[in-house]
Design a protein around this motif. Structure first.
Motif, PDB file in Angstrom:
ATOM      1  N   THR A 317       0.348  -1.210  -0.441  1.00 60.68           N
ATOM      2  CA  THR A 317       0.339  -0.157  -0.183  1.00 60.68           C
ATOM      3  C   THR A 317       1.082   1.221  -0.262  1.00 60.68           C
ATOM      4  OG1 THR A 317       0.221   0.395   2.580  1.00 60.68           O
ATOM      5  CG2 THR A 317      -1.771  -1.137   1.509  1.00 60.68           C
ATOM      6  N   VAL A 319      -0.290   3.849   2.253  1.00 55.60           N
ATOM      7  CA  VAL A 319      -1.135   4.897   3.019  1.00 55.60           C
ATOM      8  C   VAL A 319      -0.272   5.431   4.395  1.00 55.60           C
ATOM      9  CG1 VAL A 319      -2.779   3.252   2.744  1.00 55.60           C
ATOM     10  CG2 VAL A 319      -1.487   2.747   4.753  1.00 55.60           C
ATOM     11  N   GLU A 349      -7.201   2.799   7.540  1.00 56.84           N
ATOM     12  CA  GLU A 349      -5.648   2.917   6.527  1.00 56.84           C
ATOM     13  C   GLU A 349      -4.676   2.276   7.131  1.00 56.84           C
ATOM     14  OE1 GLU A 349      -7.741   4.531   2.475  1.00 56.84           O
ATOM     15  OE2 GLU A 349      -5.971   5.655   3.779  1.00 56.84           O
TER      16      GLU A 349
END
Length: 384
Positions: A317, A319, A349
């Protein structure tokens, strides 16, 4: 078994300590020598010289001490040759450890060589793996996607898990006691400031982190800052915070650090292993990092990935906000911190990515130090 271990910085010292413990569990008659810090000393290692001499990073940072490092390389290599161990384990710090391994390989090729922590060829300088294969037989990888890259370069490699998944975490009661001990209200936002474990990092990042947190405090006046530190930079940190209008709580020692991490709501941290420690504790984070201009320019040209934050990489990811090089500025970092405080979705997240990261790094399995020890012993046995 006789082992010679070389660690060059606090994160490597922790890896080495867990490895020594694992080797002793498998072979109580283990004889160990080498270079390490407090963690390895607690496992019975008497360091050849203070590990802090090796805690350098970046081309510009190393140049002024190059001659001294060359002497230490020669001294260490001779100590390995004289000790005639079954295995030499170099732990991270490749600029030092691999130079020692090269001298040892030329003089005593019968000594099995293992490197703990694969070079980040997925990020930059992919040729490092092939060069390392000239002097290293076996690699202990702490990220799950690394073994194929090492094997392709000609070395055997095992993913042994990341030690962060086995490190103890403070309980909620210990976190509450930490807040009470330092006069931090239970509902006050607690932000960790983590500008690094090297003196150059603290010198470069400390003022920027300071300014970012000052800006955040202007918007969130009830927040408190805690700054965990390590012996090698504790004096610098305490000198730095004396200038702050509202001095943060400075803590040193593993117990206080664990309690601070458990009590924290948010962190501003240097890039590196600390991002995984924060993930293990479920602390949302913003990452900032910069180097000396020469090092920054060279590494910037070679970087192959759009993120260097391990939580982003392992979870696949993006994030965790990161501010690298010229982007490592107080204003943007303060804004990113404020968003994490205000935006529940952004925090969620990150929490999901951190949980996935811990799973992929081996949480719930055999302790990584023991897995690493099995891998080292297997590499020695294979040579025999």
């Amino acid at each position: 078994m006789r082992a010679f271990l070389i660690a060059g910085e606090p994160s490597g010292d922790r890896l080495g300590a867990a490895l020594i413990a694992g080797l002793r569990e498998l072979d109580p008659a283990l004889e160990v020598r080498g270079i390490g810090g407090e963690g390895m000393a607690a496992q019975g290692l008497e360091s050849l010289f203070p590990m802090s001499e090796l805690s350098l990073m970046g081309i510009w940072e190393i140049l002024p001490k190059y001659r001294a490092l060359k002497r230490r390389i020669a001294q260490t290599a001779q100590a390995v040759i004289d000790a005639a161990p079954d295995v030499l384990v170099t732990i991270d710090s490749p600029d030092f450890g691999l130079r020692v391994a090269r001298i040892v390989r030329a003089a005593a090729p019968q000594i099995r060589t293992v490197h703990y922590v694969a070079p980040s060829v997925w990020a930059w300088r992919s040729g490092r793996a092939a060069k390392m294969a000239q002097v290293i037989d076996h690699v202990l990888a702490i990220l799950p996607f690394e073994p194929p890259l090492m094997q392709a370069a000609g070395m055997s490699c095992d993913f042994v898990g990341h030690p962060v998944v086995a490190e103890p975490l403070a309980s909620p009661a210990e976190a509450a006691a930490f807040r009470a001990r330092h006069g931090i209200a239970g509902d006050a936002p607690l932000v960790l400031c983590l500008p690094g474990s090297r003196r150059g990092e603290v010198e470069r990042l400390g003022p920027r982190f300071d300014e970012a947190l000052m800006r955040l405090r202007d918007r969130v006046p009830e927040m408190r800052v805690v700054l965990p530190t390590v012996p090698g930079v504790a004096d610098m940190v305490r000198g730095m915070v004396r200038r702050w209008p509202t001095a943060p709580v400075v803590v040193q020692g593993e117990a206080d650090k664990r309690a601070a991490f458990a009590a924290a709501d948010l962190a501003l941290a240097a890039s590196g292993t600390v991002s995984l420690e924060l993930a293990a504790n479920g602390v949302p984070m913003v990452i900032g990092y910069d180097m000396a201009p020469v090092s920054r320019a060279l590494i910037g040209m070679l970087l192959k990935t759009d993120t260097v934050t391990l939580v982003n990489l392992v979870s696949e990811t993006r994030v965790v906000p990161e501010f690298l090089g010229r982007r490592c500025q107080p204003g943007p970092m303060a804004n990113a911190l404020l968003r994490l405080l205000d935006d529940a979705d952004a925090r969620a997240e990150q929490m999901a990515a951190m949980d996935l990261t811990m799973q992929r790094l081996g949480r719930g399995g055999e302790p990584p130090g023991l897995r690493a020890a099995r891998s080292v012993m297997g590499a020695v046995t294979a040579r025999r």
